[in-house]
Design an enzyme around this catalytic site. Sequence first.
Site, PDB file in Angstrom:
ATOM      1  CB  SER A 216      56.434  28.677   8.637  1.00 35.92           C
ATOM      2  OG  SER A 216      57.261  27.945   9.481  1.00 35.92           O
ATOM      3  CE  LYS A 240      63.112  37.391  12.590  1.00 31.74           C
ATOM      4  NZ  LYS A 240      62.344  37.835  11.431  1.00 31.74           N
ATOM      5  CG  ASP A 241      64.209  30.522  15.632  1.00 29.82           C
ATOM      6  OD1 ASP A 241      63.464  31.520  15.469  1.00 29.82           O
ATOM      7  OD2 ASP A 241      63.925  29.397  15.210  1.00 29.82           O
ATOM      8  CD  GLU A 284      51.358  29.813  40.319  1.00 29.60           C
ATOM      9  OE1 GLU A 284      50.906  30.385  41.337  1.00 29.60           O
ATOM     10  OE2 GLU A 284      52.550  29.867  39.999  1.00 29.60           O
TER      11      GLU A 284
END
Lengths: 403, 180
Positions: A216, A240-241, A284
């Site tokens: 990451s 955390k996720d 939308e």
Amino acid sequence: MAKKFKNKTLAWLDYRLPIFSVLKEALVDHPTPRNLNYWWNFGSLAGITLIIMIVSGLMLSMHYVAHVDLAFDSVEHIMRDVNYGWLIRYIHSVGASMFFLIVYIHISRGLYYGSYKSPREVLWWLGIIIFLLMIASAFLGYTLPWGQMSFWGATVITNLFSAIPLVGDSIVTWLWGGFSVDNPTLNRFYSLHFLIPFVIVGIVFLHIVALHKFGSNNPTGIDITLKEESIPFHPYYTIKDLFGLGVFFIIFGIFVFFLPNSLGHPDNYIPADPLVTPEHIVPEWYFLPFYAILRAIPFKLLGVLAMLGSILILFALPWLDTCKVRSCRFRPIYKQFYWIFIVNFFILGWVGSKVPEGHYLIISRICTGYYFIHFLIILPLLGFFEKTLPVPANIFKEHNKKK
Amino acid sequence: MINKNKISNLKKERRSFLKLTTFSVAAIGSSFAVWPFIDSMNPSADVLAQGIKEFDLSNIEEGSSKTVKWRGKPVFIKHRTKNEIEEARNVKLSELKDPQKDEDRVLKPEWLIVVGVCSHLGCIPSGQKVSDAKGDFNGWFCPCHGSHYDSSGRVRKGPAPRNLEVPKYKFIDTNKIKLG
């Protein structure tokens, strides 16, 4: 090979089929920068939402009938007769909005922290491909209930292809399988709407492979060089996720249970009528900025190209942005242009929902112009003129500096 | 990998407690979430509504029978003659494979109502028409694997393990029944 699993059966199986060690590497051991903030939650959130969409869609497909005479009624049948059909349909329709919300935030995160820059260009490309597939899938899926907005949305969007010189009309006829949007169109849209999510799953897999190659990015945007800068994915980021997921489910739940139709259009509860167009066709909410770009330009072909170009330009972003520094934290000027760009995007969304007349049209033209100026002029020039702040050698230095 | 250095310093009990509570919440939450998806595959309200049906018996003459469709299956409605009733009632229970009194299988002796699906492997036994093979016991005969049913729909011979099923029904009038 070192023994990775204590369980003998698992070790035996993994020696022959190493999926467990791959999963362990990806979800448990994977070294992840220790300074990721909550904006890094949205990748896993998007993945989970994709699974929710596939599961709820699968259940809907067991009750839905893709035929012009039966489609609308079969959706009402789902709503009234099928056990928890209302819940599953609302999860699917609200889920589409949530999916786009999450992915927009995910993309904005990438833009802010320069996650698209070398060596993550292919990771970025795969993300754009996922986004394009999502757009296609959302559009196809919106056609299926066969309400007025479904029908006329399908008509308008397929007619975009008629802008192609010479072969445009033949292509539109081919897309429709007839001379207007009709039963053959509905059938193929259903088929493709079922297929695309699985293609997305495949690309997501590649997206993760590309992500894990370099790991990451992080809020400082610098490469991780020290071992201590990383922590294992589990338990730090799984928890955390998971926390982020809980917060997301609360928001998702509020919409599903209390505001299920607030993100859609009431016109879609009127069965499709090929002889009457609703007064005001709007897509939308998640398509509005691009819709505004389409309508801002008074020439058919150019409008379509601008709309397509507004997404495709993202492919070139890693080279349009000439600055070597990734994160906005160290780019004071770009940081301001970034927020102007975001506000500009919101304004585009707002004018996209209005009738393109008078000052709305002027605003949409200015904003469309600015959208492209941001990518084509501001970003390339900033790399040369912006004075970036000193970049820390590692993430600890950044942390200490703040204290 | 810096898996060990810090994690091991944390109190193990606290971590295992957190693990336990997290997993429990996740497990309970997902089982609640999974139920609507599973239940959506159960019969929907419109299917259940069709599960209750009324039938008029007045045009079925004594000695003949009629097949009606109920819940996608054939239901045999047999207007039995005195002979057939007697025949069914005179059988000793010990001779039966699936012992059941005829009195327990009917609400009114002249009307036998059974689901016309063989308890062996789901074929439809013959015997509804006068010309049909009725088997050795004057009832029904399943052509698939040769099961014989008597005039009470009880299995007498062949591989079928149970009698023909009696559906839930009631008389809402002298000549009208409600199935389901």
